[in-house]
Design an enzyme around this catalytic site. Structure first.
Site, mmCIF file in Angstrom:
data_model
loop_
_atom_site.group_PDB
_atom_site.id
_atom_site.type_symbol
_atom_site.label_atom_id
_atom_site.label_comp_id
_atom_site.label_asym_id
_atom_site.label_seq_id
_atom_site.Cartn_x
_atom_site.Cartn_y
_atom_site.Cartn_z
ATOM 1 N N HIS A 281 -5.850 2.875 1.285
ATOM 2 C CA HIS A 281 -5.135 4.056 1.806
ATOM 3 C C HIS A 281 -5.888 4.720 2.972
ATOM 4 C CE1 HIS A 281 -2.972 3.248 -1.760
ATOM 5 N NE2 HIS A 281 -3.578 4.067 -2.580
ATOM 6 N N ASP B 219 0.918 -1.137 0.000
ATOM 7 C CA ASP B 219 0.000 0.000 0.000
ATOM 8 C C ASP B 219 0.955 1.183 0.000
ATOM 9 O OD1 ASP B 219 -1.396 2.286 0.920
ATOM 10 O OD2 ASP B 219 -3.021 0.973 1.532
ATOM 11 N N HIS B 220 1.115 1.823 -1.153
ATOM 12 C CA HIS B 220 2.235 2.760 -1.252
ATOM 13 C C HIS B 220 2.105 3.934 -0.276
ATOM 14 C CE1 HIS B 220 -0.428 5.087 -3.906
ATOM 15 N NE2 HIS B 220 0.370 6.114 -3.697
#
Ligand code: BG6
Length: 483
Positions: free
Chosen positions: A246, A183-184
Site C-alpha cells: 500500500h 492491492d485493495h
C-alpha cells in the site's frame, strides 16, 4: 464516461467461508448486482473445506452481506442475487474437488449461460495460489472456450525470491494480462482520484517536482492492534503487510510521470519507473533511513511469541533518483495502535525565501502543504498563510478544504466493488503487475535482511505516533500528524 457491462461469467471463490469473502467479496458482488453493474447471468460458486450445501452457504452469505454491506439487502436484491449462488465443499489438495467443481461449473454454464467465462478468485493462504492454479489447469477447468482470469490476494510472496517463484508458477497457467494481483488500496476512490487530480488539472503539475516540493509524507495509520490475526502478523510485520504494497503504491502514484494514455500498461509502466528509481538502501544505510517499532502489549496478543521482534510500525525515508524528484525525501510510515485510523499524503512545499512581515519569521510560518486525505473524511486541503484580522500584520496558517462527501454526496463504491468489476471487464489498471511487485520487493528486501541480523523494534505506547526513532529519521524536519 459510462463503462460497458462485463460478459456473463462464473466467479469461483476459493476460501469461500473465510473472512475476506464474507466481509468484502460477497457484499461487493451483491452491491454490484443491486446497482445493475453485472449481467443477470453472473454466478458465484464458492468452495472451501466447510461442509455447506448451496442453501446453507447462501444463508451464511446473506448474514455476512447484512453485516458488512454498504447497501441494504432487500427482498428484491436478494431474490436476484441468491439465484446465482452455488457451493462445492472440498480440500484444494484433493483432486476430487476439481472434478466436482468442473461438473458444477459446466452445469452453471448450461443453466445460466455464463459461456465458459471464469473469474478465479483465490481468497486463500498464499501458499495455495500455485497449487490451485496448477490443479485448475490439470483438470481441464481452463479449457472452456471462454475467458479465464485469476485474481490473487496479497501478500504476494514473502520476499523477492518467493514473489519471483510465485510469478513464475502463475505464469505457467495464466498469461500476465489475465492475472489480477489485488492491492485493495488501488480500488479506493480517493486513490484513483490521485491520477485525476494530477493529470486533469493544469495548475499542479508545474510545481510537482524538486523545484517546489520540499518533502512528501505518506501515513497509513490504524488505531486497532493485530486483533485476531496475531499468528499471521507474527510472520508478516508492518513492512510486508502494508509497506511493501500500500505505501509503495501510493508513493508511485504521487511520483509517477504523466502516462502516455489512460490504459493499464501505460499507467503501470510509469509506476514501475518510479520503483526502479528508488535508491536501494544497503545494510549500512538502513540504520539511519528506516525505523521499526512495536506497541507495548503486542507480545501479549494471541498467537504472538512472547519474545517477538515483529514490527507493528515502520517508517522509512526513500529517495527517488530521477530528474523530477532528486533531493526530495519521501517519508513513509505505517503502524498499528496509533492515535487514529487515517491514511494521508502530505506534499510539503518549500518555504518562502524571505518574509516581509516583521512579527513572523520564515521558520514560524507553516510551509504550504497539500494534504490528500485518502480516508476517512476523504478530500484535499491546501494550507497557506493568511493575514489574521488584527491591526497588526500577523500571518496565520489557513486551510482551503475540499470534502468528497460534501461535494459528491455519500454512496461511494467500496474498493472491492471497483476491483471485482474491473477484473470481470479485464481492465488491469488498478492491479499490480509482476514486475511492479518484484521492484517493490527489491526495495524492502535489504531492510528485512538488515533487521534479520538482530536488534529489536523500538517500543511505543498504544495511542502514540510510534517510536522515537521514527522522529529521528526526519533530521530537522518533522512529521505532521493528522489532527
Ligand atoms: C491490509 C492489511 O492489507 O490492509 C491489514 O493486511 C490492514 O493489516 C489493512 O489493517 C488496512 O486497510 P484499510 O483499507 O482498512 O486501510
Amino acid at each position: 464516461m459510462k463503462r460497458s457491462a462485463p460478459d456473463p461469467c462464473a466467479v469461483v471463490i476459493f476460501g469461500a467461508s473465510g473472512d475476506l469473502t464474507q466481509r468484502k467479496l460477497f457484499p461487493a458482488l451483491h452491491n454490484l448486482q443491486a446497482e445493475g453493474q453485472l449481467p443477470e447471468e453472473t454466478s458465484v460458486v464458492g468452495t472451501s473445506r466447510t461442509r455447506y450445501d448451496d442453501e446453507a452457504f447462501a444463508t451464511a452469505m446473506r448474514d455476512a452481506i447484512e453485516k458488512h454491506s454498504r447497501l441494504p439487502v432487500t427482498n428484491e436484491s436478494w431474490e436476484v442475487f441468491s439465484h446465482d449462488i452455488a457451493y462445492v465443499p472440498g480440500d484444494v489438495n484433493d483432486d476430487d474437488l476439481f472434478r466436482v467443481l468442473k461438473e458444477r461449473l459446466e452445469r452453471v454454464d448450461e443453466e445460466r449461460d455464463t459461456q465458459g467465462n471464469r473469474l478465479w478468485y483465490l481468497a486463500t493462504l498464499p501458499r495455495f495460489f500455485g497449487p490451485i492454479a496448477e490443479k485448475i489447469a490439470k483438470h481441464g477447468l481452463l479449457d472452456t472456450g471462454g475467458w479465464q482470469r485469476l485474481v490473487v490476494e496479497k501478500p504476494f510472496g514473502h520476499d523477492l525470491r518467493s514473489a519471483k517463484e510465485l510469478n513464475t508458477e502463475l505464469s505457467e497457467r495464466f498469461s500476465e494480462k489475465d492475472i489480477f494481483r489485488i492491492d485493495h488500496y488501488l480500488g479506493k476512490e480517493t486513490v484513483q482520484n490521485l491520477l485525476v487530480f494530477r493529470f486533469a488539472n493544469a495548475i499542479f503539475e508545474p510545481i510537482w517536482n524538486r523545484h517546489y516540493v520540499d518533502n512528501v509524507q505518506i501515513t497509513v495509520a490504524e488505531d486497532i492492534g493485530v486483533e485476531t490475526r496475531g499468528s499471521f502478523y507474527e510472520q508478516t510485520g508492518a513492512l510486508r503487510d502494508v509497506g511493501q504494497n500500500h505505501l509503495l503504491q501510493l508513493m508511485s502514484l504521487i511520483a509517477m510521470e504523466p502516462p502516455v494514455s489512460w490504459d493499464a500498461e501505460a499507467i503501470r509502466n510509469e509506476k514501475v519507473q518510479v520503483l526502479k528509481a528508488v535508491r536501494r538502501w544497503g545494510p549500512s544505510d538502513c540504520e539511519s533511513v528506516i525505523a521499526r517499532g512495536q506497541y507495548d502489549s503486542y507480545r501479549d496478543e494471541q498467537g504472538v511469541d512472547e519474545h517477538s521482534s515483529t514490527e507493528t510500525f515502520v517508517a522509512m525515508n526513500l529517495v527517488i533518483e530521477n530528474w523530477r524528484w532528486a533531493g526530495v525525501p519521501f517519508y513513509l510510515r505505517t503502524g498499528k495502535k496509533l492515535p487514529q485510523k487515517t491514511t494521508q499524503i502530505r506534499i510539503e512545499f518549500q518555504r518562502v525565501p524571505h518574509l516581509l512581515f516583521a512579527k513572523t519569521s520564515v521558520e514560524e510560518l507553516e510551509p504550504n502543504a497539500l494534504i490528500i486525505r485518502i480516508q476517512p473524511n476523504e478530500g484535499f486541503s491546501l494550507t497557506f498563510g493568511a493575514k489574521a484580522p488584527t491591526h497588526d500584520i500577523n500571518v496565520e496558517t489557513a486551510h482551503m478544504n475540499f470534502d468528497y462527501e460534501m461535494h459528491f454526496g455519500s454512496g461511494t463504491p467500496e474498493a472491492y466493488e471497483r476491483l471485482l468489476l474491473d477484473a470481470m471487464l479485464g481492465d488491469a489498471t488498478l492491479f499490480t503487475r509482476a514486475d511492479e511487485i518484484e521492484e517493490a520487493w527489491e526495495i524492502v528486501d535489504p531492510m528485512l535482511q538488515y533487521w534479520s541480523k538482530g536488534g529489536t523494534p523500538g517500543a511505543y505506547k498504544p495511542g502514540t505516533w510510534g517510536p522515537r526513532a521514527a522522529e529521528d529519521l526526519l533530521g530537522t524536519r518533522r512529521w505532521h500528524n493528522p489532527e
